[in-house]
Design an enzyme around this catalytic site. Structure first.
Site, mmCIF file in Angstrom:
data_model
loop_
_atom_site.group_PDB
_atom_site.id
_atom_site.type_symbol
_atom_site.label_atom_id
_atom_site.label_comp_id
_atom_site.label_asym_id
_atom_site.label_seq_id
_atom_site.Cartn_x
_atom_site.Cartn_y
_atom_site.Cartn_z
ATOM 1 N N LYS A 39 63.208 75.118 40.516
ATOM 2 C CA LYS A 39 64.140 73.349 40.334
ATOM 3 C C LYS A 39 65.383 74.290 41.123
ATOM 4 O O LYS A 39 66.110 74.145 41.478
ATOM 5 C CB LYS A 39 64.226 73.477 38.770
ATOM 6 C CG LYS A 39 63.517 73.158 37.714
ATOM 7 C CD LYS A 39 63.925 73.002 36.495
ATOM 8 C CE LYS A 39 62.970 73.132 35.248
ATOM 9 N NZ LYS A 39 62.973 73.338 34.113
ATOM 10 N N GLY A 40 64.996 75.751 41.220
ATOM 11 C CA GLY A 40 66.373 77.185 41.433
ATOM 12 C C GLY A 40 66.522 76.471 43.294
ATOM 13 O O GLY A 40 67.715 77.170 43.192
ATOM 14 N N GLU A 94 63.439 77.841 49.057
ATOM 15 C CA GLU A 94 63.702 78.986 47.880
ATOM 16 C C GLU A 94 64.806 79.515 47.464
ATOM 17 O O GLU A 94 65.726 79.097 48.657
ATOM 18 C CB GLU A 94 62.485 80.416 48.248
ATOM 19 C CG GLU A 94 61.032 80.193 47.683
ATOM 20 C CD GLU A 94 61.571 80.231 46.017
ATOM 21 O OE1 GLU A 94 62.383 79.643 45.448
ATOM 22 O OE2 GLU A 94 60.453 80.996 45.916
ATOM 23 N N ASP A 95 64.835 79.555 46.485
ATOM 24 C CA ASP A 95 66.141 80.304 46.358
ATOM 25 C C ASP A 95 66.298 81.547 46.468
ATOM 26 O O ASP A 95 67.653 82.021 46.794
ATOM 27 C CB ASP A 95 66.657 79.936 44.845
ATOM 28 C CG ASP A 95 65.909 80.320 43.328
ATOM 29 O OD1 ASP A 95 65.081 80.669 43.868
ATOM 30 O OD2 ASP A 95 65.649 80.406 41.943
ATOM 31 N N ASP A 98 61.753 87.235 45.792
ATOM 32 C CA ASP A 98 62.454 89.137 45.005
ATOM 33 C C ASP A 98 61.039 89.524 45.114
ATOM 34 O O ASP A 98 61.245 90.798 46.971
ATOM 35 C CB ASP A 98 62.291 88.744 43.256
ATOM 36 C CG ASP A 98 62.429 89.566 42.688
ATOM 37 O OD1 ASP A 98 62.728 90.526 42.833
ATOM 38 O OD2 ASP A 98 62.731 89.606 41.204
ATOM 39 N N LYS A 126 66.300 89.549 48.268
ATOM 40 C CA LYS A 126 66.708 90.782 47.688
ATOM 41 C C LYS A 126 65.644 92.109 48.546
ATOM 42 O O LYS A 126 64.186 91.654 49.286
ATOM 43 C CB LYS A 126 66.048 91.371 46.043
ATOM 44 C CG LYS A 126 66.387 90.441 44.613
ATOM 45 C CD LYS A 126 66.263 90.656 43.633
ATOM 46 C CE LYS A 126 67.070 89.513 42.587
ATOM 47 N NZ LYS A 126 66.527 89.952 41.308
ATOM 48 N N PHE A 147 69.848 91.048 39.153
ATOM 49 C CA PHE A 147 70.131 90.393 38.304
ATOM 50 C C PHE A 147 70.968 89.227 38.974
ATOM 51 O O PHE A 147 72.140 89.350 38.207
ATOM 52 C CB PHE A 147 69.068 89.964 37.615
ATOM 53 C CG PHE A 147 68.507 88.999 36.654
ATOM 54 C CD1 PHE A 147 67.071 88.584 36.596
ATOM 55 C CD2 PHE A 147 69.309 87.609 36.086
ATOM 56 C CE1 PHE A 147 66.690 87.827 36.559
ATOM 57 C CE2 PHE A 147 68.335 86.099 35.873
ATOM 58 C CZ PHE A 147 67.199 86.136 35.778
ATOM 59 N N VAL A 148 71.013 87.565 39.581
ATOM 60 C CA VAL A 148 71.458 87.826 39.461
ATOM 61 C C VAL A 148 71.888 86.049 39.609
ATOM 62 O O VAL A 148 70.278 84.990 39.162
ATOM 63 C CB VAL A 148 72.513 86.717 41.256
ATOM 64 C CG1 VAL A 148 73.236 88.586 41.859
ATOM 65 C CG2 VAL A 148 70.653 86.966 41.602
ATOM 66 N N ASP A 154 68.934 80.837 37.456
ATOM 67 C CA ASP A 154 68.878 80.856 36.021
ATOM 68 C C ASP A 154 68.905 81.789 36.107
ATOM 69 O O ASP A 154 68.009 82.694 36.300
ATOM 70 C CB ASP A 154 67.695 79.667 36.112
ATOM 71 C CG ASP A 154 66.646 79.956 35.423
ATOM 72 O OD1 ASP A 154 66.033 80.677 36.566
ATOM 73 O OD2 ASP A 154 66.044 79.793 34.658
ATOM 74 N N ARG A 160 72.897 77.615 36.045
ATOM 75 C CA ARG A 160 72.678 77.627 37.085
ATOM 76 C C ARG A 160 73.566 76.571 38.463
ATOM 77 O O ARG A 160 73.672 76.261 39.474
ATOM 78 C CB ARG A 160 71.146 75.972 37.699
ATOM 79 C CG ARG A 160 69.853 76.267 37.267
ATOM 80 C CD ARG A 160 68.621 75.542 37.141
ATOM 81 N NE ARG A 160 67.804 76.023 36.447
ATOM 82 C CZ ARG A 160 66.598 76.398 36.719
ATOM 83 N NH1 ARG A 160 66.728 77.287 37.909
ATOM 84 N NH2 ARG A 160 65.522 76.455 36.520
HETATM 85 P P1 IMP Z 1 58.823 86.304 42.856
HETATM 86 O O1 IMP Z 1 58.074 85.517 43.070
HETATM 87 O O2 IMP Z 1 59.141 87.817 42.167
HETATM 88 O O3 IMP Z 1 59.727 86.470 44.876
HETATM 89 O O4 IMP Z 1 60.168 85.796 42.098
HETATM 90 C C1 IMP Z 1 60.782 85.089 42.495
HETATM 91 C C2 IMP Z 1 61.682 83.569 41.347
HETATM 92 O O5 IMP Z 1 61.421 84.205 40.684
HETATM 93 C C3 IMP Z 1 62.982 83.017 42.406
HETATM 94 O O6 IMP Z 1 62.057 81.771 42.808
HETATM 95 C C4 IMP Z 1 63.322 83.000 40.978
HETATM 96 O O7 IMP Z 1 62.893 82.073 39.850
HETATM 97 C C5 IMP Z 1 62.681 84.096 40.169
HETATM 98 N N1 IMP Z 1 63.621 85.308 40.248
HETATM 99 C C6 IMP Z 1 63.826 86.102 40.929
HETATM 100 N N2 IMP Z 1 64.936 87.150 40.932
HETATM 101 C C7 IMP Z 1 66.225 86.379 39.967
HETATM 102 C C8 IMP Z 1 67.281 86.651 40.033
HETATM 103 O O8 IMP Z 1 67.661 87.385 39.973
HETATM 104 N N3 IMP Z 1 67.663 85.732 38.755
HETATM 105 C C9 IMP Z 1 67.008 83.965 38.731
HETATM 106 N N4 IMP Z 1 66.255 84.421 39.072
HETATM 107 C C10 IMP Z 1 65.242 84.887 40.206
HETATM 108 MG MG MG Z 2 64.575 80.739 37.676
#
Ligand code: IMP
Ligand code: MG
Length: 176
Positions: A39-40, A94-95, A98, A126, A147-148, A154, A160
């Site tokens: 949803k982000g 994408e939001d 990470d 990041k 973490f943001v 969220d 959000r």
């Molecule tokens: P990844 O697969 O590790 O890149 O994680 C991606 C997903 O993790 C994002 O789409 C977010 O939903 C969640 N996420 C990662 N870091 C944060 C953060 O700092 N705040 C909130 N959600 C996060």
């Molecule tokens: Mg999330």
């Protein structure tokens, strides 16, 4: 519980103006299939697309990490697209990138459906060695590993709708 504002709503708005111009330059004369990752990305996607002049169609997908095997990067498709992406010029929204695991899986999934082109738009990336190989074509901001929350991001589904991106402080969260 919020430690400090990392990126103000004004800074986001001004960055979105520039990103919209970059997108219009890349897709001049074409059309975009925008795909939001629920949803982000919803807040980022809608605010950015309102600034884009190129014709656009919008679709969404939702994925979830398998709880027990998160480190392996297995993701489950919770909600699939409603339209075919074959021969479309796709931009995946994408939001935050990470570790990049979610994004890599979605890119695999989407490329297997033969879009004409596939680019990535992300509000945040990041700065981490794990995601260094991921090229975000339309990037809002590079941030640190913290973490943001806010602007779509969220913590347990909350925050959000903050109009900015803020750093979450677990100590403040524990003793509000
Ligand atoms: P990844 O697969 O590790 O890149 O994680 C991606 C997903 O993790 C994002 O789409 C977010 O939903 C969640 N996420 C990662 N870091 C944060 C953060 O700092 N705040 C909130 N959600 C996060
Ligand atoms: Mg999330």
């Amino acid at each position: 519980m919020i430690d400090h504002v990392l990126i103000s709503g004004e800074a986001i708005a001004s960055r979105l103006d520039s990103l919209a111009r970059e997108i219009d330059a890349v897709y001049a004369g074409g059309e975009i299939r925008a795909i939001g990752v629920l949803k982000g990305s919803v807040f980022f996607l809608t605010d950015l697309l309102k600034r884009v002049k190129t014709p656009v169609t919008v679709d969404f997908l939702q994925v979830r990490s398998y709880a027990g095997t998160e480190s392996s990067g297995n993701i489950q498709l919770v909600h699939d697209l409603s339209m075919d992406v074959e021969d479309q010029d796709v931009v995946l929204f994408e939001d935050v990138v990470d570790t990049g695991r979610t994004l890599r899986r979605m890119l695999d999934l989407l490329s297997s459906r033969r879009p004409r082109s596939l680019r990535i738009a992300a509000l945040l990336k990041k700065e981490l060695p794990e995601n260094a190989d991921i090229r975000v074509d339309f990037l809002g901001f590079t941030i640190g590993p913290e973490f943001v929350v806010g602007y779509g991001l969220d913590l347990d589904e909350k925050y959000r709708n903050l109009p900015c991106v803020a750093v979450w402080n677990p100590k403040k969260g524990a003793t509000p």
